[in-house]
Write a protein that holds these residues in place. Structure first.
Motif, PDB file in Angstrom:
ATOM      1  N   ASN A  84     -15.906  -8.747  92.597  1.00  0.00           N
ATOM      2  CA  ASN A  84     -15.736  -8.255  93.964  1.00  0.00           C
ATOM      3  C   ASN A  84     -14.314  -8.577  94.415  1.00  0.00           C
ATOM      4  OD1 ASN A  84     -16.563  -7.355  96.642  1.00  0.00           O
ATOM      5  ND2 ASN A  84     -16.356  -9.504  97.217  1.00  0.00           N
ATOM      6  N   ASP A  88     -20.344   3.325  92.692  1.00  0.00           N
ATOM      7  CA  ASP A  88     -19.880   4.682  93.001  1.00  0.00           C
ATOM      8  C   ASP A  88     -20.095   5.617  91.817  1.00  0.00           C
ATOM      9  OD1 ASP A  88     -19.152   3.918  95.518  1.00  0.00           O
ATOM     10  OD2 ASP A  88     -17.004   3.786  95.109  1.00  0.00           O
ATOM     11  N   GLU A  96     -16.869  -5.765 100.656  1.00  0.00           N
ATOM     12  CA  GLU A  96     -17.283  -4.824  99.622  1.00  0.00           C
ATOM     13  C   GLU A  96     -18.733  -5.004  99.206  1.00  0.00           C
ATOM     14  OE1 GLU A  96     -16.174  -4.086  94.987  1.00  0.00           O
ATOM     15  OE2 GLU A  96     -14.490  -4.162  96.394  1.00  0.00           O
ATOM     16  N   GLN A  97     -19.178  -6.233  98.980  1.00  0.00           N
ATOM     17  CA  GLN A  97     -20.553  -6.449  98.521  1.00  0.00           C
ATOM     18  C   GLN A  97     -21.569  -6.039  99.590  1.00  0.00           C
ATOM     19  OE1 GLN A  97     -21.787  -9.616  95.909  1.00  0.00           O
ATOM     20  NE2 GLN A  97     -19.782 -10.606  96.088  1.00  0.00           N
ATOM     21  N   GLN A 118     -17.909  -2.035  93.354  1.00  0.00           N
ATOM     22  CA  GLN A 118     -17.814  -0.751  94.047  1.00  0.00           C
ATOM     23  C   GLN A 118     -17.622   0.387  93.054  1.00  0.00           C
ATOM     24  OE1 GLN A 118     -14.700  -0.522  96.954  1.00  0.00           O
ATOM     25  NE2 GLN A 118     -15.260   1.529  97.633  1.00  0.00           N
ATOM     26  N   THR A 171     -21.565  -2.210  99.880  1.00  0.00           N
ATOM     27  CA  THR A 171     -22.217  -1.640  98.701  1.00  0.00           C
ATOM     28  C   THR A 171     -23.726  -1.807  98.791  1.00  0.00           C
ATOM     29  OG1 THR A 171     -20.275  -2.084  97.320  1.00  0.00           O
ATOM     30  CG2 THR A 171     -22.378  -1.764  96.186  1.00  0.00           C
TER      31      THR A 171
END
Length: 251
Positions: free
Chosen positions: A69, A165, A74-75, A161, A78
């Motif tokens: 990360n 994605d 971000e975590q 991510q 997500t």
């Protein structure tokens, strides 16, 4: 303007409640998925190691891809994005039911049957495409790209991510590709294509499928390319059969 079935504003009010109920169910499933974090990400992250069922069946050498990360949020973001996608996928049957119930009163009986066939088969094929991607195409892609190195001096540092994605985008792509039999049946019924044309251009279709498979799974080995291409080729053959059958009977 009034009709026996109600005014325009009455229909608009009904549609508003259809949308609100659908959103409520999607949010409910998404919230449940959010609080089931451990189970949710156990499924999402499973393809990154050789313990995944696909690799065990293939007898793949042991490997494990470490994810990292790099952003403060971000975590968490997500987590929300994966939960939302899972919620939409689970709520889709109810959403389809609500939308079909809204439009069906304005359809003739044969149109309702055709519409029901299209939405149910379309959803099932999308789920099947997502499953094929999760069990076959995405794991092969992760193994190749996640372990690929241009030099031993360069280590892979993959982010969570990027992993998520790629999984979501490939699931959407495969879900759409698996709509091929449904779309072919509709186009065949409308007279735009027929079984003879599809059989005549089979070789062209196979070349196009190989190109698409190479883009979806950019591996260098022929074995993986064939594994990815095979389901799509089977879809094309199934589409030919469906179009031929639909040329002989109505929905």
């Amino acid at each position: 303007m009034e009709s026996e079935s109600g005014t325009f504003w009455q229909h608009l009010d009904v549609l508003r409640w259809v949308i609100l109920r659908s959103l409520g169910v999607a949010v409910g499933f998404g919230t449940a998925a959010f609080f089931m974090k451990d189970g949710l990400f156990a499924v999402v992250l499973a393809p990154r190691t050789s313990d995944f069922i696909t690799f065990r069946l293939m007898g793949t050498d042991a490997f494990s891809i470490h994810l990292m990360n790099t952003g403060l949020t971000e975590q968490f973001m997500t987590h929300i994005r994966v939960a939302m996608y899972a919620g939409l996928l689970c709520a889709a049957p109810y959403i389809i039911y609500e939308l079909f119930r809204f439009v069906s009163p304005g359809l003739y009986a044969n149109e309702r049957r055709a519409g029901l066939w299209m939405v149910v088969s379309g959803y099932l094929m999308f789920v099947l495409g997502t499953a094929v991607n999760y069990l076959l195409i995405f794991p092969l892609t992760v193994r190749f790209l996640g372990t690929y190195q241009v030099s031993p001096d360069v280590d892979n540092m993959l982010t969570l991510q990027s992993y998520v994605d790629t999984l979501i985008s490939m699931s959407l792509v495969m879900g759409v590709i698996f709509e091929l039999p449904v779309v072919s049946a509709i186009l065949g019924k409308m007279g735009f294509i027929n079984g003879r044309q599809m059989s005549r251009y089979r070789r062209h279709a196979i070349v196009a499928i190989l190109v698409v498979a190479a883009i979806i799974t950019p591996t260098t080995d022929v074995f993986t390319l064939c594994i990815v291409s095979l389901p799509i080729c089977l879809l094309y053959e199934a589409s030919i059969v469906i179009v031929k059958l639909n040329n002989r009977k109505s929905f």
